[in-house]
Each structure stands twice: as structure tokens, then as C-alpha cells.
Design an enzyme around this catalytic site. Structure first.
Site, mmCIF file in Angstrom:
data_model
loop_
_atom_site.group_PDB
_atom_site.id
_atom_site.type_symbol
_atom_site.label_atom_id
_atom_site.label_comp_id
_atom_site.label_asym_id
_atom_site.label_seq_id
_atom_site.Cartn_x
_atom_site.Cartn_y
_atom_site.Cartn_z
ATOM 1 N N TYR A 66 0.823 -1.220 0.000
ATOM 2 C CA TYR A 66 0.000 0.000 0.000
ATOM 3 C C TYR A 66 0.854 1.265 0.000
ATOM 4 O O TYR A 66 0.681 2.150 -0.835
ATOM 5 C CB TYR A 66 -0.964 -0.019 1.199
ATOM 6 C CG TYR A 66 -1.990 -1.102 1.042
ATOM 7 C CD1 TYR A 66 -3.151 -0.888 0.321
ATOM 8 C CD2 TYR A 66 -1.778 -2.382 1.558
ATOM 9 C CE1 TYR A 66 -4.083 -1.899 0.123
ATOM 10 C CE2 TYR A 66 -2.704 -3.400 1.370
ATOM 11 C CZ TYR A 66 -3.847 -3.152 0.654
ATOM 12 O OH TYR A 66 -4.755 -4.158 0.438
ATOM 13 N N GLY A 67 1.789 1.356 0.973
ATOM 14 C CA GLY A 67 2.600 2.565 1.063
ATOM 15 C C GLY A 67 3.415 2.785 -0.193
ATOM 16 O O GLY A 67 3.468 3.910 -0.734
ATOM 17 N N GLY A 160 0.541 -7.007 0.558
ATOM 18 C CA GLY A 160 -0.551 -7.616 1.307
ATOM 19 C C GLY A 160 -1.880 -7.612 0.565
ATOM 20 O O GLY A 160 -2.767 -8.417 0.875
ATOM 21 N N GLU A 404 -14.212 -9.186 13.617
ATOM 22 C CA GLU A 404 -14.825 -9.408 12.317
ATOM 23 C C GLU A 404 -15.395 -10.828 12.284
ATOM 24 O O GLU A 404 -14.798 -11.760 12.839
ATOM 25 C CB GLU A 404 -13.835 -9.186 11.180
ATOM 26 C CG GLU A 404 -12.840 -10.269 10.974
ATOM 27 C CD GLU A 404 -11.807 -9.922 9.892
ATOM 28 O OE1 GLU A 404 -11.553 -10.773 9.051
ATOM 29 O OE2 GLU A 404 -11.244 -8.808 9.917
ATOM 30 N N HIS A 489 -1.616 -8.355 10.921
ATOM 31 C CA HIS A 489 -1.585 -6.888 10.894
ATOM 32 C C HIS A 489 -0.353 -6.319 11.583
ATOM 33 O O HIS A 489 -0.480 -5.559 12.552
ATOM 34 C CB HIS A 489 -2.830 -6.320 11.589
ATOM 35 C CG HIS A 489 -4.130 -6.722 10.970
ATOM 36 N ND1 HIS A 489 -5.340 -6.584 11.626
ATOM 37 C CD2 HIS A 489 -4.429 -7.242 9.760
ATOM 38 C CE1 HIS A 489 -6.315 -7.014 10.846
ATOM 39 N NE2 HIS A 489 -5.781 -7.434 9.706
ATOM 40 N N GLY A 517 3.334 0.585 6.762
ATOM 41 C CA GLY A 517 2.768 0.283 8.071
ATOM 42 C C GLY A 517 3.757 0.408 9.216
ATOM 43 O O GLY A 517 3.345 0.439 10.384
ATOM 44 N N ASN A 527 -9.067 -2.988 10.889
ATOM 45 C CA ASN A 527 -8.108 -3.517 9.912
ATOM 46 C C ASN A 527 -7.292 -2.353 9.336
ATOM 47 O O ASN A 527 -7.828 -1.277 9.088
ATOM 48 C CB ASN A 527 -8.853 -4.252 8.804
ATOM 49 C CG ASN A 527 -9.946 -5.147 9.356
ATOM 50 O OD1 ASN A 527 -10.862 -4.673 10.006
ATOM 51 N ND2 ASN A 527 -9.830 -6.425 9.128
HETATM 52 P P1 FAE Z 1 2.901 -4.672 2.481
HETATM 53 O O1 FAE Z 1 1.577 -4.631 1.841
HETATM 54 O O2 FAE Z 1 3.241 -5.834 3.363
HETATM 55 O O3 FAE Z 1 3.990 -4.571 1.313
HETATM 56 C C1 FAE Z 1 5.365 -4.694 1.541
HETATM 57 C C2 FAE Z 1 6.016 -5.296 0.304
HETATM 58 O O4 FAE Z 1 7.429 -5.171 0.407
HETATM 59 C C3 FAE Z 1 5.736 -6.790 0.120
HETATM 60 O O5 FAE Z 1 5.263 -7.023 -1.185
HETATM 61 C C4 FAE Z 1 7.101 -7.450 0.361
HETATM 62 O O6 FAE Z 1 7.290 -8.632 -0.408
HETATM 63 C C5 FAE Z 1 8.055 -6.358 -0.053
HETATM 64 N N1 FAE Z 1 9.384 -6.442 0.585
HETATM 65 C C6 FAE Z 1 9.668 -6.705 1.872
HETATM 66 N N2 FAE Z 1 11.018 -6.643 2.111
HETATM 67 C C7 FAE Z 1 11.580 -6.303 0.903
HETATM 68 C C8 FAE Z 1 12.922 -6.072 0.480
HETATM 69 N N3 FAE Z 1 13.960 -6.154 1.346
HETATM 70 N N4 FAE Z 1 13.153 -5.787 -0.819
HETATM 71 C C9 FAE Z 1 12.116 -5.716 -1.696
HETATM 72 N N5 FAE Z 1 10.813 -5.919 -1.345
HETATM 73 C C10 FAE Z 1 10.555 -6.191 -0.058
HETATM 74 O O7 FAE Z 1 3.188 -3.374 3.342
HETATM 75 N N6 FAE Z 1 -5.652 -5.473 6.282
HETATM 76 C C11 FAE Z 1 -6.849 -4.860 6.150
HETATM 77 O O8 FAE Z 1 -6.942 -3.638 6.292
HETATM 78 N N7 FAE Z 1 -7.981 -5.588 5.843
HETATM 79 C C12 FAE Z 1 -7.947 -6.958 5.703
HETATM 80 O O9 FAE Z 1 -8.979 -7.583 5.395
HETATM 81 C C13 FAE Z 1 -6.693 -7.616 5.880
HETATM 82 N N8 FAE Z 1 -6.615 -8.969 5.790
HETATM 83 C C14 FAE Z 1 -5.372 -9.565 5.831
HETATM 84 C C15 FAE Z 1 -5.272 -10.944 5.613
HETATM 85 C C16 FAE Z 1 -4.017 -11.538 5.537
HETATM 86 C C17 FAE Z 1 -3.915 -13.020 5.315
HETATM 87 C C18 FAE Z 1 -2.841 -10.751 5.680
HETATM 88 C C19 FAE Z 1 -1.469 -11.363 5.567
HETATM 89 C C20 FAE Z 1 -2.939 -9.384 5.904
HETATM 90 C C21 FAE Z 1 -4.183 -8.785 5.990
HETATM 91 N N9 FAE Z 1 -4.315 -7.414 6.194
HETATM 92 C C22 FAE Z 1 -5.544 -6.820 6.127
HETATM 93 C C23 FAE Z 1 -3.136 -6.566 6.476
HETATM 94 C C24 FAE Z 1 -2.687 -5.731 5.269
HETATM 95 O O10 FAE Z 1 -2.586 -6.533 4.122
HETATM 96 C C25 FAE Z 1 -1.351 -5.064 5.621
HETATM 97 O O11 FAE Z 1 -1.561 -4.236 6.741
HETATM 98 C C26 FAE Z 1 -0.803 -4.224 4.480
HETATM 99 O O12 FAE Z 1 -0.591 -5.014 3.336
HETATM 100 C C27 FAE Z 1 0.503 -3.546 4.880
HETATM 101 O O13 FAE Z 1 0.826 -2.610 3.875
HETATM 102 P P2 FAE Z 1 2.297 -2.071 3.725
HETATM 103 O O14 FAE Z 1 2.319 -1.101 2.609
HETATM 104 O O15 FAE Z 1 2.809 -1.646 5.047
#
Ligand code: FAE
Length: 548
Positions: A66-67, A160, A404, A489, A517, A527
Site C-alpha cells: 500500500y505505502g 498484502g 470481524e 496486521h 505500516g 483492519n
Molecule cells: P505490504 O503490503 O506488506 O507490502 C510490503 C512489500 O514489500 C511486500 O510485497 C514485500 O514482499 C516487499 N518487501 C519486503 N522486504 C523487501 C525487500 N527487502 N526488498 C524488496 N521488497 C521487499 O506493506 N488489512 C486490512 O486492512 N484488511 C484486511 O482484510 C486484511 N486482511 C489480511 C489478511 C491476511 C492473510 C494478511 C497477511 C494481511 C491482511 N491485512 C488486512 C493486512 C494488510 O494486508 C497489511 O496491513 C498491508 O498489506 C501492509 O501494507 P504495507 O504497505 O505496510
């Protein structure tokens, strides 16, 4: 750039009709119109050439969640060339079965990040383990074992958004002060939450349809039990295309949410970032993405900017090339765990010596805890269950829990009600660098979930007492009621206004930013991804206006 022009530019590359107005509270969200039109954009094509060693880029974004997606889109719209580095796969090519993503009920190599056995969050059924062997592969879901907790994260272009439930919840305004104390709430609720909701394509289930359709019987049972115990049941917005789900239910579209697809990706219907922010970013022509590339080091370059070392991976996780590039600015968007691990390493090893002592601190699990309840035979929850949750039980103010009502899409009648609670658990952990192992470690203790269990019990003890029912003890082991071993989360580790300034600029190294995050100090009361997106929108607007 003005708010208006930014808002208008988000629609470049995506149909404006696909956006709906944002919301300012869970209850307020109930008044939202259902999104009338499916998102038109195709998934972002990431087949552009990966980054070359020796390249120089004005802005390098680590991670495509997201970020990172917000940063890439807004920087590109401001005229900046952006390269995104993503350790996971592109997820834009079908496998031999013709599908990009595998099914939750039949996980194959695509399911887990570099594991030889699945690690399902709900890993028992009727007391029997359900995990199975799989080939080691750069699959979509990482079950990262961090000491006392398993942190589930998406891996791939879209982060995510590829694996999550799509529940798109804006915190109630009265709770916001505890979520991000240094941020102006008026700005967030007037500008950035609506902008995030629009950019993500957030919509609400049609309540009339919800009331009749088989696939939400489980949620209607959850609502009935909540209301009979005098808890408010609230509809929760989501980024699933609700019109598409209606077609799934009517048998006129290929099933996805109604075919058990969620944890390892949705082949249809869910508006992941690949269909929203990333599609818009790609449409600017100024954003490239290198999948299967992992950032390992960032150091200041003599004369300005940063040198970034990147490992290129193959699909069994081996490093097949090491690349060194330079960037004027680097945005850490690797997720709470990814960004925190990188930053504690870079500080401890002297690569970024001026980072302050707040790095790695303030990490929380958003109070996640799961449980199931065993219903009476006259309260079946349905053998067909949509994988997309759309309702919750709000006991935040009185008991510190928002639960939820989650599906258990097993394909059979289970007579179980299943819940993921987000609680006000006050415990916070810290990342530190272990020089001996060469790894970042998190000091979370499993026992730190006890406050979360106690808060969830304020809801479910009461419901069980009213209904004459009991907790299920066969879903997380034998005789184990609480799913207290995990979080979906992760939040914090580079907290806003502590490790960074109030807009995500890392202290001590101009041109380095945190925009994911990791900025949020451990809890969002609901969430988290709408808050992560809205905060990124706020911060990147300031950074573009003042730093570029
Ligand atoms: P994120 O989306 O985790 O993206 C980080 C990215 O950076 C990933 O693609 C990584 O592979 C990549 N990465 C990490 N280290 C490196 C590196 N060294 N070099 C290159 N790439 C790298 O971060 N949240 C909700 O609000 N509603 C929901 O219904 C919900 N359900 C969820 C269900 C599951 C099963 C999971 C796992 C999470 C859920 N979440 C939900 C949480 C949400 O997906 C999470 O808070 C966000 O995706 C975090 O966003 P960020 O941008 O912080």
C-alpha cells in the site's frame, strides 16, 4: 500540488466511475452506495525489464504494497521517474492450471514463501492438522516466524493486497487520536481517508442481497448472535467487486470468493493494488517494477544520494545476481516487518549511522486474536461461504475489541462461527540486530496476547452465555481455543514522529523516507490498510510539495 488536482489525477489509468466516495467511520460507511461499476483497469503489467546494475534512478521504492504503491503513483504524477523493487513475484502469469493463484483448499507451490510445508493460520480441523507438503517456491504468503509470533505477509507485486481479506475499514474518528497521535485528524477525515477509499475502490455489500444470499448465512448467524447479546453489528466495507460476487452467486461469472479463493490470492473480483494504485502508476509511463528483487543494503553515496544493493532471486529463493544502483531518494515501503528489519540492520552495521534510537521500536500486532464458537444444530453457518468478510461486532469502547465475523470456507457445514478480533492489546515489541546470526530479531512473547484474549472474551463469553454455546477447541490444535500465535496486521518499528519526522522523513539521512505500516505505532483499532494508504497519501503530498 492541490488536493483537487491530486484527486483528479488518481483516476488516470482507471475509470473514474469505479471510484466511490470515502468514509469517515465504520458506521458512516454503512451509508455508502454500492460501487456500481467494476474496476476497468487490467492488472499492472510488470514485464518491463528489471533494473540493471549501475542504474541511477531519481526515486527508488522498496516494496509494492500500500505505502509503496501510493508513493510510486504520486511521485510519477509529479513527474518523477520511479523504480519499485519487490522481493516477491509479479503474479501476472497463469500457472499450468490456467490460474494465477491457487485455491485455499488445495494449496500448491504458489501458496507459501519458500516453505516445504504449508503453514495455514487455521491449521487444525476437528483436532487434526491440515498442513501439507509443497515444493519450495517464492509463493504468495509468507508465514514469517519471529520468536513468539508468526507474522503473515503478502509477497509479490501488490504486497498484502494480494492475500488479504480486502476489509477496508476507516477507524472511528473518536479512536483516531490513539492511532496516530501526531496527525491532524481533520485533514485525515476530510482529505486523506476519502482519497484513500477512492483510490482503493472501496465499496459496501448490498444489505438486501446480504440478507438473502446463501454465502453470507455465516455472517447473518454472527449478526443474530451479536445483536441478541446487545452488541452492535456493523457492515464493513471491502475492496471486493460486489457486482462480480453477485454474478458468482447467480452462476454467471467464474467463481472466486465463492470458490474459496482468498489467502493465496483471488483470481477474480478482488481489487488488489495491481488493479488500482499500481495500474494507475504504470499508466503514467514513469514507473517500472523489478519483481524477485530484494533490497539488502542502503548507504549514503559520496556527493549525495544513496547506493542500494539488490539481490535478484530465482523462484526457489537463490540469489542469481547482485546489483548495485544509485538513487536520489529511497522510500522504505517493505511493510512493517520488512522496513524495520532493514533499518535495524542498516543502523547496527553502520550503513546508515545517523538513524536515531527509535528505529525498531513501537511494534504491535494490532491486537489480533482468533477464535471459533460451536453453534447448535439449529444454527448452521452454511457450507457455501464467501471468503470476503463484510461485518463486525463493535465492542471497542466498552471492551477493547472489534471482531470481524470471518468465513470458514471449508465446503462443508461446520456449525462453527469464526472470528478475527482486533483488540486494544497494549503490548509493544522491539526489533534488534543480532550480529552473531546476522539477523534482525523481534522480542514479542506469546504470553503478551493475554490482554487480547481477555478483550475478545468480553464479546464471546457473553454471546456463549446467552446462546448456551461453547468455544471450539479443535481449530488451532487439540484443546486449544485461542489463535494467539499469529498476526495478519504487523504495525510499527519506524514510528511516525519518533524514528521519522511527522511526515516519514528518516532522521539523520535526508532523502530517506518510511511510507508504510512501519510508521503506525502498533494498532489502528480496525483492519489497517486504509489507514496505511491514507497516511501515505498525506505524507507523499507533503514530501512532493516541500522536498522535490
Ligand atoms: P505490504 O503490503 O506488506 O507490502 C510490503 C512489500 O514489500 C511486500 O510485497 C514485500 O514482499 C516487499 N518487501 C519486503 N522486504 C523487501 C525487500 N527487502 N526488498 C524488496 N521488497 C521487499 O506493506 N488489512 C486490512 O486492512 N484488511 C484486511 O482484510 C486484511 N486482511 C489480511 C489478511 C491476511 C492473510 C494478511 C497477511 C494481511 C491482511 N491485512 C488486512 C493486512 C494488510 O494486508 C497489511 O496491513 C498491508 O498489506 C501492509 O501494507 P504495507 O504497505 O505496510
Amino acid at each position: 500540488m492541490s488536493d483537487k488536482s491530486l484527486t483528479s489525477k488518481v483516476s488516470q489509468g482507471i475509470s473514474r466511475r469505479s471510484f466511490i466516495a470515502g468514509t469517515s467511520s465504520i458506521l458512516g460507511a454503512m451509508a455508502l452506495a454500492v460501487n456500481p461499476t467494476p474496476v476497468q483497469a487490467k492488472p499492472a503489467n510488470t514485464s518491463s525489464a528489471p533494473i540493471d546494475t549501475g542504474a541511477h534512478v531519481p526515486a527508488l521504492v522498496i516494496g509494492t504494497g500500500y505505502g509503496g504503491s501510493v508513493a510510486a503513483l504520486r511521485l510519477a504524477q509529479a513527474g518523477v521517474d520511479v523504480h519499485m523493487i519487490e522481493m516477491g513475484m509479479a503474479w501476472d502469469t497463469p500457472g499450468p492450471d490456467g490460474k494465477i493463484f491457487c485455491n485455499t483448499l488445495s494449496p500448491d507451490q504458489r501458496s507459501y514463501w519458500l516453505r516445504t510445508r504449508t503453514k495455514a493460520p487455521l491449521n487444525y480441523f476437528l483436532g487434526f492438522p491440515i498442513d501439507r507438503d509443497i515444493p519450495k517456491y517464492t509463493g504468495i504468503l509468507d508465514a514469517e516466524e519471529m520468536g513468539g509470533i508468526i507474522v503473515y505477509q503478502g509477497r509479490g507485486v501488490g504486497g498484502g493486497s494480494l492475500v488479504n481479506g480486502g476489509m477496508a475499514v476507516t477507524p472511528k474518528r473518536e479512536n483516531f487520536g490513539a492511532v496516530l497521535p501526531s496527525v491532524n485528524a481533520d485533514e485525515m477525515y476530510n482529505v486523506y481517508y476519502p482519497r484513500a477509499n477512492a483510490g482503493l475502490g472501496v465499496g459496501l455489500v448490498d444489505p438486501d442481497w446480504f440478507n438473502t444470499v446463501d454465502c453470507y448465512q455465516f455472517a447473518r448467524v454472527g449478526r443474530k448472535h451479536a445483536q441478541r447479546s446487545n452488541f452492535p453489528f456493523v457492515f464493513v466495507p471491502d475492496v471486493y467487486d460486489w457486482d462480480y460476487m453477485k454474478q458468482e452467486a447467480a452462476g454467471t461469472a467464474t467463481k472466486s470468493a465463492l470458490d474459496g479463493e482468498i489467502l493465496y490470492g483471488n483470481n477474480h473480483g478482488k481489487k488488489s493494488l495491481q488493479k488500482t494504485y499500481l495500474a494507475a502508476a504504470k499508466a503514467t509511463g514513469k514507473v517500472s517494477i523489478s519483481p524477485l528483487h530484494k533490497v539488502t543494503t542502503v548507504t549514503p553515496t559520496t556527493g549525495g544520494g544513496y547506493t542500494v544493493v539488490i539481490e535478484q532471486l530465482n523462484t526457489t529463493g537463490d540469489t542469481i545476481a547482485t546489483k548495485t544502483v544509485t538513487a536520489d531518494r529511497v522510500f522504505f515501503a517493505a511493510g512493517s516487518v520488512g522496513t524495520s528489519k532493514l533499518l535495524v540492520k542498516l543502523k547496527a552495521t553502520g550503513a546508515l549511522p545517523n538513524l536515531n534510537n527509535e528505529i525498531g521500536k513501537g511494534w504491535g500486532d494490532n491486537g489480533n486474536v482468533m477464535c471459533g464458537r460451536a453453534n447448535h444444530l439449529w444454527d448452521p453457518t452454511g457450507k457455501l461461504q464467501a471468503t470476503i468478510p463484510c461485518g463486525g461486532i463493535d465492542n471497542w469502547a466498552a471492551g477493547g475489541a472489534f471482531a470481524e465475523v470471518a468465513p470458514l470456507p471449508t465446503g462443508i457445514e461446520t456449525y462453527a462461527s469464526f472470528y478475527l478480533s482486533i483488540t486494544k492489546n497494549p503490548n509493544r515489541a522491539e526489533f534488534s540486530w543480532n550480529a552473531a546470526t546476522g539477523k534482525a530479531e523481534l522480542n514479542w512473547q506469546t504470553a503478551w496476547k493475554q490482554p487480547a484474549i481477555d478483550m475478545a472474551k468480553t464479546i464471546f463469553d457473553k454471546i456463549n452465555s446467552k446462546e448456551g454455546t461453547i468455544y471450539r477447541s479443535d481449530l488451532f490444535g487439540t484443546n486449544k481455543i485461542w489463535g494467539d500465535h499469529l498476526t495478519y496486521h504487523p504495525l510499527g518499528g519506524a514510528v511516525l514522529n519518533k524514528a521519522t519526522d511527522n511526515y516519514g522523513r528518516l532522521h539523520g539521512h535526508p532523502g530517506l523516507y518510511v511510507i508504510d505500516g512501519a510508521l503506525i505505532p502498533g494498532n489502528t483499532s480496525v483492519n489497517p490498510f486504509v489507514t496505511i494508504t491514507a497516511l501515505a497519501e498525506r505524507n507523499i503530498e507533503k514530501i512532493i510539495a516541500t522536498d522535490l
